[in-house]
Design an enzyme around this catalytic site. Structure first.
Site, PDB file in Angstrom:
ATOM      1  N   CYS A 294      41.773 -26.759  10.002  1.00  0.00           N
ATOM      2  CA  CYS A 294      42.652 -26.423   8.877  1.00  0.00           C
ATOM      3  C   CYS A 294      42.026 -26.946   7.586  1.00  0.00           C
ATOM      4  O   CYS A 294      41.031 -27.671   7.609  1.00  0.00           O
ATOM      5  CB  CYS A 294      44.041 -27.027   9.066  1.00  0.00           C
ATOM      6  SG  CYS A 294      44.035 -28.828   9.083  1.00  0.00           S
TER       7      CYS A 294
ATOM      8  N   CYS B  84      41.645 -30.609   7.376  1.00  0.00           N
ATOM      9  CA  CYS B  84      40.460 -31.117   8.079  1.00  0.00           C
ATOM     10  C   CYS B  84      39.247 -31.107   7.147  1.00  0.00           C
ATOM     11  O   CYS B  84      38.448 -32.037   7.137  1.00  0.00           O
ATOM     12  CB  CYS B  84      40.148 -30.265   9.311  1.00  0.00           C
ATOM     13  SG  CYS B  84      41.349 -30.376  10.630  1.00  0.00           S
TER      14      CYS B  84
ATOM     15  N   ASP C  15      30.000  -3.886 -11.218  1.00  0.00           N
ATOM     16  CA  ASP C  15      28.646  -3.355 -11.153  1.00  0.00           C
ATOM     17  C   ASP C  15      28.711  -1.903 -11.639  1.00  0.00           C
ATOM     18  O   ASP C  15      29.750  -1.251 -11.494  1.00  0.00           O
ATOM     19  CB  ASP C  15      28.154  -3.430  -9.701  1.00  0.00           C
ATOM     20  CG  ASP C  15      26.822  -2.730  -9.512  1.00  0.00           C
ATOM     21  OD1 ASP C  15      25.894  -3.023 -10.282  1.00  0.00           O
ATOM     22  OD2 ASP C  15      26.725  -1.883  -8.609  1.00  0.00           O
TER      23      ASP C  15
ATOM     24  N   ASP D 299      28.593  -2.993  -4.907  1.00  0.00           N
ATOM     25  CA  ASP D 299      28.342  -2.194  -3.700  1.00  0.00           C
ATOM     26  C   ASP D 299      26.965  -2.424  -3.101  1.00  0.00           C
ATOM     27  O   ASP D 299      26.648  -1.859  -2.056  1.00  0.00           O
ATOM     28  CB  ASP D 299      28.498  -0.703  -4.022  1.00  0.00           C
ATOM     29  CG  ASP D 299      27.311  -0.162  -4.824  1.00  0.00           C
ATOM     30  OD1 ASP D 299      26.829  -0.886  -5.723  1.00  0.00           O
ATOM     31  OD2 ASP D 299      26.864   0.959  -4.550  1.00  0.00           O
TER      32      ASP D 299
ATOM     33  N   ASP E  70      24.310  -7.325  -5.405  1.00  0.00           N
ATOM     34  CA  ASP E  70      25.595  -7.890  -5.845  1.00  0.00           C
ATOM     35  C   ASP E  70      26.069  -9.027  -4.940  1.00  0.00           C
ATOM     36  O   ASP E  70      27.068  -9.682  -5.249  1.00  0.00           O
ATOM     37  CB  ASP E  70      26.673  -6.800  -5.872  1.00  0.00           C
ATOM     38  CG  ASP E  70      26.328  -5.650  -6.793  1.00  0.00           C
ATOM     39  OD1 ASP E  70      25.843  -5.919  -7.905  1.00  0.00           O
ATOM     40  OD2 ASP E  70      26.528  -4.484  -6.405  1.00  0.00           O
TER      41      ASP E  70
END
Length: 750
Positions: free
Chosen positions: A30, A33, A439, A638, A642
């Site tokens: 978690c 943690c 982009d 895309d 990137d």
């Protein structure tokens, strides 16, 4: 260790070289943690900084060289966590452990659900069946203490550090409900003698374990895919390559190549390392670096980069950068560091649980003591019933469902609107977006060069067929756009001969009757002394100013046609960008394309802020700059180029028709080319977060009202004591309220 570098740190007396390494972690379950691991390492002598990324289960540690990785490992092992430091391939070792852990969680969840079903049926419909209680007891023991043991182990770990989280709530409420039920099963006469029916709560304990285990399983499934983007980036580099040695081609592993080697690249092959072309000529697809779809010409002396793809020609190049020095290796390291440098996200429920658990425990203890002191003849009975009722009504089932149910409905709603959401954190954070970085190629534009305009001075099918024939033989990357446009009109190529490619200018050929034709740029016209009419010249200038590439088709005497080729803007881009701007979000455009094209595209879609000719690292740096200004940044891209910026952004969105790597790094993927999905995704985030907050209200309203009643505050006024069974029913009703509220999101309009 996944990455390593040496940092120079100077104090007043001496210069100390600090080592920075990224280590995979195991044992974290978690966000709390992650905070514990970070705290433990930060307080280890010799460590100057530790930054944990819970999503990728890794930690970036800056430490003194006198400290060994095994020392860091020992510090974590002492409190139940571990570092992977001695494996040949730590990333692979961590991935194998994650897969194994996921399978373990999956098996435990399935078996918990299977055994919980009969316990639930008995508890709900056959609660007075004496044999059924013993059956429930037998089935509950493995559910709680084998399949659900991690909750108790993790609660103990948190208690050692003086902390509490959801695991603490689960362990406390299920443990108390189980012990109380065991007592009532073994000693029912204790309650009968006092005129009270001895209820059992096995079904409450088992249902809680199963529900929360299901949430953990979904979380582990998401985490198990975190390394796929890095693996795919690494896969861009071929395993072997061909080098020239003693005049012959020799194949060798990429790990053996050294600077200065002459490497051969054939059509369609990936370039293995960075270097400089020494012989031959070709076009190379560098979209992974620039994001631009048009391959770049590579004559002698041009630079080539690892991971880029050669097109139709063959060439040789001299290796200049190998191994970790290549641009591809740097991109991989940047993505790793961007993912690993994020501060761990403290989930709202864990924060609430950290306060709520001690409060509930305190109320239960105070309730017990108060009744023992002032309860009269039935002091012990009332003390036990009221304190257990407090713990049962405070059960975290609704609290545990508050976030995952809203997110699951939100994810489903997103899928209906072509928005795939992989990470709940992005869904929760999206509504806070104050800046969005787009982009250009493949995001704002279609990502494929097409003929946008043409103007024929002399228009007839014969000339068009000749043009089709020449471009069909051309290796120039823009030729495909011309061929596609002419074939769309149903044209067939004319017969030609003497085709010749002219480097840097275009191509020429002859028709069967000897007429010579040219296709290329204006330099080709000047070289061949071909006339260009003033009208066509003016038109060509206009198209160039719009950021389009203009090519000329001519015979020996005059220009027959001019053609404009560009990456077309998507129909929805301008509308989507205006919607975002109307919501007060600053929109920025980044592109590897030239300044003129970038300016033209930005103007057409209404973007004021843009940057051209940017490298992958420049995009990530720009995202960092915006974050430093206090903005919550969403990045939409895309391409492989990137991936670093996507990893750095607070909210990362990939276009579904882009590269697999961009989709792996991004936390949201749009399975449509319509940019209108972006404002929809951000609105979905807002609605989901509203749902989570409403759910938390419903989860707590019962506690705020019910806990005092369970503690017995009404007893002094009307003699009413809340039976633990009724407390359990109230807890169940709060869960129903949470689920029903989450389902309302299905009807919302994005």
């Amino acid at each position: 260790m996944e990455q390593s570098n040496i940092l120079e740190k100077t104090d007043k007396s001496k210069s100390v070289q600090l080592i920075t390494n990224s280590f995979p972690i195991t044992g974290m379950t978690c966000a709390a943690c992650a905070g514990s691991v970070e705290s433990i390492l930060s307080h280890t002598q010799g460590v100057t900084k530790a930054n944990v990324n819970f999503a990728s289960s890794s930690v970036l540690v800056e430490y003194d060289p006198v400290l060994q990785p095994s020392d860091l490992q020992s510090a974590l092992q002492s409190v139940g966590y571990d570092l992977i430091v001695d494996a040949d391939d730590p990333s692979e070792a961590q991935e194998n452990l994650q897969k194994q852990h996921y399978q373990d969680v999956k098996q435990r969840t399935i078996w918990s659900a299977v055994l919980t079903l009969p316990v639930f049926i008995i508890g709900m419909f056959y609660m007075d069946w004496v044999v059924g209680r013993w059956v429930s007891l037998v089935l509950t023991i493995p559910i709680l203490f084998w399949f659900g043991r991690s909750f108790y182990i993790n609660a103990f770990k948190q208690a050692k550090h003086g902390k509490a989280n959801m695991d603490t709530l689960v362990a406390l409420s299920t443990g108390i409900a189980f012990l109380f039920s065991v007592f009532n099963t073994l000693f029912p006469d204790f309650w009968h003698a006092r005129g009270i029916h001895p209820y059992v709560y096995y079904e409450a304990a088992t249902v809680i374990i199963t529900f929360i285990s299901l949430g953990k399983l979904l979380e582990e499934k998401a985490k198990s895919n975190t390394s796929s983007a890095i693996k795919k980036l690494m896969g861009l580099q071929p395993k072997t390559l061909k080098v020239i040695q003693h005049g012959e081609e020799v194949e060798m592993p990429i790990s053996s190549v050294q600077k200065g080697y002459t490497i051969v690249v054939r059509p369609g092959e990936k370039i293995p390392v960075d270097g400089e072309v020494s012989k031959g000529n070709s076009y190379v697809d560098e979209s992974m670096i620039t994001g631009e779809p048009v391959p770049v010409e590579k004559p002698k002396g041009a630079e080539v980069f690892a991971g880029t793809v050669n097109q139709k020609g063959s060439f040789q190049f001299i290796a200049k950068k190998v191994g970790g020095e290549t641009l591809l290796s740097q991109i991989i390291k940047m993505v790793q560091q961007a993912q690993g440098s994020k501060a761990p996200v403290q989930k709202l429920v864990d924060k609430i649980a950290g306060v709520f658990v001690p409060v509930v425990i305190t109320i239960a203890i105070v309730t017990f003591i108060t009744w023992i002191m002032k309860g009269g003849d039935d002091a012990l009975t009332h003390a036990l019933l009221t304190s257990v009722a407090v713990l049962v009504i405070a059960c975290p089932c609704a609290l545990g469902l508050a976030t995952p149910t809203a997110i699951m409905v939100g994810i489903g709603k997103g899928a209906e609107n072509n928005i795939l959401i992989k990470d709940a954190e992005s869904l929760e954070l999206g509504h806070q977006t104050s800046a969005i970085v787009l982009d250009k190629t493949g995001t704002i534009t279609k990502g494929k060069p097409t003929i946008t305009n043409w103007n024929w001075e002399t228009s007839n099918n014969y000339y068009m067929q000749v043009l089709l024939a020449i471009e069909s033989q051309s290796e120039h990357p823009l030729a495909d756009a011309v061929v596609a446009r002419l074939k769309k009109d149903g044209l067939k190529p004319e017969s030609i001969k003497d085709f010749q490619s002219i480097t840097g200018m275009g191509a020429e050929a002859r028709s069967t009757d000897g007429e010579k034709f040219y296709i290329g740029n204006q330099r080709l016209l000047n070289t061949k002394n071909v006339k260009l009419s003033s009208d066509l010249d003016k038109q060509a200038s206009e198209w160039s100013n719009e950021g389009k590439t203009v090519i000329f088709f001519a015979n020996q005497l005059t220009v027959l046609a001019i053609l404009a080729i560009a990456d077309e803007i998507k129909e929805s881009s301008a509308t989507a960008i205006k919607t975002l701007q109307d919501r007060g979000i600053n929109v920025y455009m980044l592109t590897g394309d030239n300044e003129q094209t970038a300016k033209a595209v930005a103007k057409q879609v209404g973007i004021e802020h843009f940057k051209a000719e940017v490298m992958p690292s420049d995009k990530a740096d720009f995202v960092k700059e915006l974050q430093a200004q206090g903005k919550v940044v969403a990045m939409v891209g895309d391409g492989i180029n990137d991936s670093h910026a996507l990893a750095q952004a607070d909210v990362s969105i990939a276009m579904g028709k882009g590269s697999d790597i961009a989709m792996d790094v991004a936390k949201m993927t749009l399975i449509t080319s319509d940019l209108q999905a972006i404002p929809k995704a951000l609105k979905l985030s807002k609605l989901t977060v509203q749902g989570i907050r409403q759910n938390l209200f419903w989860a707590f309203i019962y506690n705020i009202i019910g806990i005092p009643i369970a503690a017995g505050v009404l007893y002094a006024f009307n003699g009413f004591l809340l039976d633990p069974m009724i407390a359990g029913a109230a807890m169940a009703f709060s869960s129903v309220s949470v689920v029903a509220n989450s389902l309302r999101l299905k009807a919302a309009k994005l």
